[in-house]
Scaffold this motif. Structure first.
Motif, short mmCIF file in Angstrom:
data_model
loop_
_atom_site.label_atom_id
_atom_site.label_comp_id
_atom_site.label_asym_id
_atom_site.label_seq_id
_atom_site.Cartn_x
_atom_site.Cartn_y
_atom_site.Cartn_z
N CYS A 9 50.23 40.81 34.29
CA CYS A 9 50.23 40.20 35.61
C CYS A 9 51.64 40.21 36.20
N CYS A 12 52.46 35.99 36.67
CA CYS A 12 52.62 35.03 35.56
C CYS A 12 52.89 35.71 34.23
N CYS A 24 44.60 39.14 37.78
CA CYS A 24 44.85 38.23 36.65
C CYS A 24 43.81 37.10 36.64
N GLU A 26 44.16 34.35 35.11
CA GLU A 26 44.88 33.07 35.09
C GLU A 26 45.30 32.64 36.51
N CYS A 27 45.91 33.56 37.27
CA CYS A 27 46.53 33.15 38.54
C CYS A 27 46.11 34.02 39.72
N GLY A 29 46.93 36.91 40.35
CA GLY A 29 48.00 37.84 40.72
C GLY A 29 47.58 39.28 40.43
ZN LIG Z 1 48.76 35.92 36.45
#
Ligand SMILES: [Zn+2]
Length: 414
Positions: A9, A12, A24, A26-27, A29
């Motif tokens: 990513c 992050c 991503c 998670e975020c 991105g």
């Molecule tokens: Zn990320």
């Protein structure tokens, strides 16, 4: 062992295996390819590159594919022209043009597509697709034909007829959408979600796809005797191309193939009728997406640029700048390039040359800087736009006296 570790990513740093994935978890991105630089340093050399094929695949050690079974129509390793005539006209001492109009489907999109479709086949994708303003469509359709994979092409219905003619010849499935590129892109993304076994080159396999554009930097440096330019100018649409070219120079510096990439100034050009990134650079503000697009440079008409934020930062961090020429300036620049250097480009290339001219006039490019310009597509693709600006020759009878008469008029006109 491989030179590719997986995906990472950009925001992050979360890591993922190399797969069909672009965001991503998670975020949200964007993901980019994560290379094993120790492995690459052990296996690459300038000599190995120079012995390689006359295409982007001479740089395979720096591209995210495994094996050598490439989907290859011969994209890349195009001539870097020393543009002495245009340089003289604009007041630049050392100007170079990398001419992308000579690629297999006549635009730089063959580079990114060759990488993305090779990767798609590696993943076992059952079809390929893209959202496109025209050039990518032909590249994807042609490489799909070569790979034996069905292609699904999403375009705004308003693009040039010449581009629709070209892409149709390769027999893809064309979905012409009422609306802008951003509308076509949104629909293509929805379809991509419903068909995870299809690879949409600039959507679901985008991290691999953008890597193909780095080869523009590699080729430039190699043809300059493994040196970087002082300044380069690239067109801005999504912003991905400009970022990838800069990343290409950074990677060559990391490998010690060029001295450094720290001092390369990066500038962009976007048509005034669609210039969210250029405006953000010139006013040093956030990139604000726009809905109303009004330009003849259809291949740059992206109102919501996916990499706009990153492109703006690359430009400003480098000390470069951005220009937004009008449609009239773009047309003038197309003919300026053709009559000075013998290179016939479409309005996207005209935008870049017109942008170059404005940047020189504004004092943003120093006359002594070794400057490279990326001309990304062929003028034959945009004949329906350009025919309005051409003086169609008057037919004469095939006699010497008729010729004499016209010759006198031609001399007077000059
Ligand atoms: Zn990320």
């Amino acid at each position: 062992m491989s030179h590719v570790i997986g995906l990472k990513c950009r925001e992050c740093g979360a890591e993922y295996p190399a797969n069909i994935q672009n965001t991503c978890y998670e975020c949200f991105g964007p993901l980019e390819v994560n290379y094993d630089w120790e492995y690459i340093k052990e296996h690459i050399s300038k000599e190995k590159i120079e012995r390689g094929p006359s295409s982007i695949w001479r740089y395979a050690d720096l591209l995210p594919v495994e094996g050598t079974d490439y989907v290859d129509l011969g994209a890349g390793f195009n001539k870097l022209h020393h543009a002495k005539n245009l340089g003289r006209e604009l007041g630049l001492k050392e100007l170079y043009i990398l001419d992308e109009s000579v690629n297999p489907t006549n635009s730089f999109k063959d580079r990114v597509t060759s990488v993305a479709v090779t990767k798609a086949r590696e993943f076992g994708a059952t079809a390929i697709g893209c959202a496109s303003t025209g050039n990518l469509a032909s590249a994807v359709a042609a490489h799909g034909a070569k790979a034996g994979l069905p292609a699904y092409i999403f375009i705004p219905s308003s693009i040039e007829l010449g581009k629709i003619t070209q892409m149709s010849a390769y027999a893809p499935n064309i979905i012409a959408v009422e609306g802008t590129y951003d509308d076509a892109n949104r629909l293509a993304s929805e379809v991509a979600d419903m068909h995870p076994d299809w690879a949409f080159v600039n959507i679901t396999v985008r991290p691999y796809y953008t890597e193909g554009s780095k080869t523009l930097a590699f080729e430039t440096a190699e043809q300059l005797g493994w040196q970087a330019p002082d300044h380069f100018v690239a067109p801005l649409a999504s912003g991905a191309l400009l970022c990838a070219i800069k990343r290409g120079y950074d990677e060559l510096a990391k490998l010690d193939f060029i001295d450094s990439s720290d001092n390369i100034k990066v500038s962009g050009a976007q048509p005034l009728g669609c210039s969210p990134i250029s405006c953000a650079v010139r006013e040093n503000k956030e990139v604000i997406p726009i809905r109303e697009l009004n330009t003849i440079a259809h291949s740059l008409a992206i109102g919501n640029p996916a990499d706009g934020y990153y492109a703006k930062n690359v430009i400003l961090d480098s000390g470069g700048y951005a220009a937004s020429p009008t449609d009239d300036e773009i047309i003038d620049a197309i003919f300026l390039l053709a009559r000075t250097e013998g290179i016939f480009t479409e309005p996207a290339g005209g935008t870049t040359i017109a942008g170059l001219r404005k940047l020189v006039e504004e004092g943003r490019i120093d006359p002594d800087e070794r400057t490279v310009v990326y001309v990304t597509g062929n003028g034959l693709k945009a004949q329906d736009t350009l025919i309005k600006h051409i003086k169609v020759p008057q037919a004469i009878k095939p006699t010497f006296s008729e010729f004499e008469k016209q010759y006198k008029q031609l001399v007077v006109a000059q």
